[in-house]
Design a protein around this motif. Structure first.
Motif, mmCIF file in Angstrom:
data_model
loop_
_atom_site.group_PDB
_atom_site.id
_atom_site.type_symbol
_atom_site.label_atom_id
_atom_site.label_comp_id
_atom_site.label_asym_id
_atom_site.label_seq_id
_atom_site.Cartn_x
_atom_site.Cartn_y
_atom_site.Cartn_z
ATOM 1 N N ARG A 64 0.878 -1.147 0.000
ATOM 2 C CA ARG A 64 0.000 0.000 0.000
ATOM 3 C C ARG A 64 0.936 1.223 0.000
ATOM 4 O O ARG A 64 1.881 1.232 -0.782
ATOM 5 C CB ARG A 64 -0.878 -0.072 1.256
ATOM 6 N N VAL A 87 -2.955 4.532 -5.709
ATOM 7 C CA VAL A 87 -2.588 5.310 -6.896
ATOM 8 C C VAL A 87 -1.255 6.046 -6.741
ATOM 9 O O VAL A 87 -0.481 6.142 -7.693
ATOM 10 C CB VAL A 87 -3.748 6.269 -7.291
ATOM 11 N N ARG A 115 -1.746 14.383 -0.939
ATOM 12 C CA ARG A 115 -0.512 14.031 -0.242
ATOM 13 C C ARG A 115 -0.100 15.192 0.662
ATOM 14 O O ARG A 115 -0.033 16.348 0.231
ATOM 15 C CB ARG A 115 0.611 13.745 -1.246
HETATM 16 C C1 MLT Z 1 -3.598 6.191 -2.794
HETATM 17 O O1 MLT Z 1 -2.522 6.692 -3.101
HETATM 18 O O2 MLT Z 1 -4.147 5.341 -3.487
HETATM 19 C C2 MLT Z 1 -4.276 6.582 -1.521
HETATM 20 O O3 MLT Z 1 -3.661 7.672 -0.944
HETATM 21 C C3 MLT Z 1 -4.394 5.464 -0.576
HETATM 22 C C4 MLT Z 1 -3.097 4.786 -0.314
HETATM 23 O O4 MLT Z 1 -2.042 5.388 -0.403
HETATM 24 O O5 MLT Z 1 -3.098 3.600 -0.042
#
Ligand code: MLT
Length: 328
Positions: free
Chosen positions: A50, A74, A234
């Protein structure tokens, strides 16, 4: 040799299905221990992460057998994609699968700020009935400034439009004839103009070398004193200490932050301000989004291990043409 390492909490039927086909090592706390992570990565063919596992050049250099890094999400800021590309390691992500959830929480943040929903909730639960204290503003007729008009920015703006908001967008990679901007009837403007005109500024920028530390005191000064700032993208994009000062000085009216410069953050002054809404990076955490994300990342990792092209390769063009998705 093992097949797939999952060093974070990534669960669900797709992971169970993957485990029935491959030798999957599931260690949800492993990301916290860089030494143990290096020991485990040496012999696996794939890793699924993740945003908590730092997939650095050091980690990738230790991964002798690694073919693919699957990012369940993402943002790619925790993965050294350049190094992976040079090392011939494919990186995949889930570019669309959680976008609706992030857009929805962005709208939730707007409503929470505009109507003081959280403060009113705590006040009422404390036994008061302070109707005059919580007179808010409508979103209707207000101007939303989207900073970063990618998929999530677009989906947020589309939902804001249903509230009758006007849309301004700043995105150095788009031009005014972009079809999504046209569909939204959004005006593409420079960042300074967006900050000056918007009633709500919603940040949807990824963390890159161009965006880290981008938004600071100078930007908050340009915003209206009645304006709200929302960040569901972010935390590193914002100079947090300068945002804190802007909030304390009432340079802007309030902020809602799902993401922080350091996660988890140290307890500080932001937590004490009544005009700030904070959540623990949960924008993508809905059952629906997580199911889509997990399914997509597991499918892609399985495809790569079986020698098939990935659907969502980030660096497929650099690693090997055979991994590129066959786009229709
Ligand atoms: C993403 O980047 O998809 C979201 O912020 C969630 C995550 O980082 O897991």
């Amino acid at each position: 040799m093992r097949d797939i390492l999952i060093p974070e909490s990534i669960r669900g039927v797709a992971v169970d299905a993957l485990s029935s086909r491959f030798d999957v090592v599931r260690l949800p706390e492993l990301w916290k221990d860089p030494t143990a992570l290096i020991a485990h990565i040496q012999s696996v063919r794939a890793i699924i992460v993740r945003n908590q596992t730092p997939v650095t050049s050091t980690l990738l250099a230790a991964a002798q057998e690694l073919k693919v890094v699957g990012r369940a999400g993402v943002g790619l800021d925790n993965i050294d994609v350049d190094y992976a590309s040079k090392a011939g390691i494919l990186v995949t992500s889930t570019p669309d699968q959680n976008a609706i959830s992030v857009a929805e929480i962005s709208i939730g943040m707007m409503l929470a700020l505009a109507r003081s929903i959280l403060n009113a909730n705590y006040d009422t639960k404390d036994g008061r009935w302070s109707r005059q204290k919580f007179v808010g503003i409508e979103l209707y007729g207000k101007t939303l400034g989207i900073v970063g008009a990618g998929k999530i920015g677009y989906l947020t703006a589309k939902r804001a439009q249903a509230f009758g908001m006007k849309i301004l967008a700043y995105d150095p990679f788009l031009s005014q004839d972009n079809i999504y901007l046209s569909e939204l009837n959004a005006e593409l403007v420079e960042l300074d103009e967006l900050l000056t005109r918007a009633d709500i500024v919603s940040c949807h920028l990824p963390a890159t070398s161009r965006t880290i530390g981008l938004l600071g005191a100078d930007h908050f000064k340009k915003m209206k004193p009645t304006a709200y700032f929302i960040n569901t993208a972010r935390g590193e994009v914002v100079r947090e200490a300068e945002l804190l000062q802007a909030l304390k000085a009432k340079t802007i009216a309030g902020a809602a932050l799902d993401v922080r410069a350091t996660e988890p953050p140290e307890a500080g002054e932001l937590e004490l301000l009544p005009n700030v809404v904070l959540t623990p990076h949960i924008a993508a955490f809905t059952h629906e989004a997580q199911e889509r994300v997990t399914k997509a990342v597991c499918e892609d990792v399985a495809r790569v291990l079986e020698g098939k092209p990935a659907q969502n390769a980030v660096n497929g063009h650099l690693v090997s043409l055979k991994y590129c998705a066959q786009k229709k």
